[in-house]
Write a protein that holds these residues in place. Structure first.
Motif, short mmCIF file in Angstrom:
data_model
loop_
_atom_site.label_atom_id
_atom_site.label_comp_id
_atom_site.label_asym_id
_atom_site.label_seq_id
_atom_site.Cartn_x
_atom_site.Cartn_y
_atom_site.Cartn_z
N LEU A 131 109.07 46.34 -86.33
CA LEU A 131 110.02 46.62 -87.40
C LEU A 131 109.35 46.71 -88.76
CD1 LEU A 131 113.01 44.38 -86.29
CD2 LEU A 131 112.93 46.87 -86.34
N GLY A 132 108.26 45.98 -88.93
CA GLY A 132 107.53 46.05 -90.19
C GLY A 132 106.72 47.32 -90.34
N LEU A 133 106.12 47.77 -89.24
CA LEU A 133 105.27 48.96 -89.30
C LEU A 133 106.06 50.27 -89.28
CD1 LEU A 133 102.30 48.08 -86.93
CD2 LEU A 133 102.26 48.28 -89.41
N ALA A 140 105.88 56.63 -85.80
CA ALA A 140 106.66 55.76 -84.91
C ALA A 140 105.86 55.42 -83.66
CB ALA A 140 107.98 56.43 -84.54
N ALA A 141 105.15 56.40 -83.12
CA ALA A 141 104.33 56.16 -81.93
C ALA A 141 103.20 55.19 -82.22
CB ALA A 141 103.78 57.48 -81.40
N ILE A 142 102.57 55.34 -83.38
CA ILE A 142 101.48 54.44 -83.76
C ILE A 142 102.01 53.02 -83.97
CG2 ILE A 142 99.79 53.93 -85.57
CD1 ILE A 142 99.47 56.98 -85.90
N ALA A 143 103.16 52.90 -84.62
CA ALA A 143 103.74 51.57 -84.86
C ALA A 143 104.10 50.88 -83.54
CB ALA A 143 104.97 51.70 -85.74
N THR A 144 104.67 51.63 -82.63
CA THR A 144 105.04 51.05 -81.33
C THR A 144 103.82 50.63 -80.54
OG1 THR A 144 107.02 52.44 -81.28
CG2 THR A 144 106.31 51.49 -79.19
N THR A 145 102.80 51.48 -80.53
CA THR A 145 101.57 51.17 -79.81
C THR A 145 100.88 49.94 -80.40
OG1 THR A 145 101.29 53.48 -79.21
CG2 THR A 145 99.33 52.08 -79.10
N ALA A 146 100.81 49.88 -81.72
CA ALA A 146 100.18 48.72 -82.37
C ALA A 146 100.94 47.44 -82.06
CB ALA A 146 100.11 48.95 -83.88
#
Length: 79
Positions: free
Chosen positions: A42-44, A63-69
């Motif tokens: 939620l922060g990223l 969104a994909a990068i945030a989810t993966t991280a």
């Protein structure tokens, strides 16, 4: 889709970790890790999707990068 493919090992590690803790009758630890993972997500998300502050807006890629991280944060916590 290519970015999200990097999170497949993390998803496997997390699934095994949750199963291990459930087998040990400890459900609070996986819940805590899931809450931390979602907080990171939620922060990223706004930072990488919309480009808030020094971050460049990347829309769906962000969104994909945030989810993966976030998934890797949770997986590494299980290790």
């Amino acid at each position: 889709l290519r970015i999200r493919a990097f999170s497949l090992p993390a998803a496997l590690i997390s699934t095994v970790g949750v199963g291990t803790f459930r087998g040990l009758l400890d459900t609070k630890t996986p819940l805590f890790i899931a809450c931390v993972t979602e907080a990171v997500h939620l922060g990223l998300d706004p930072l990488l999707i919309f480009g808030i502050g020094p971050f460049v807006g990347m829309n769906v890629t962000g969104a994909a990068i945030a989810t993966t991280a976030a998934e890797w944060v949770g997986a590494l916590w299980f290790v």
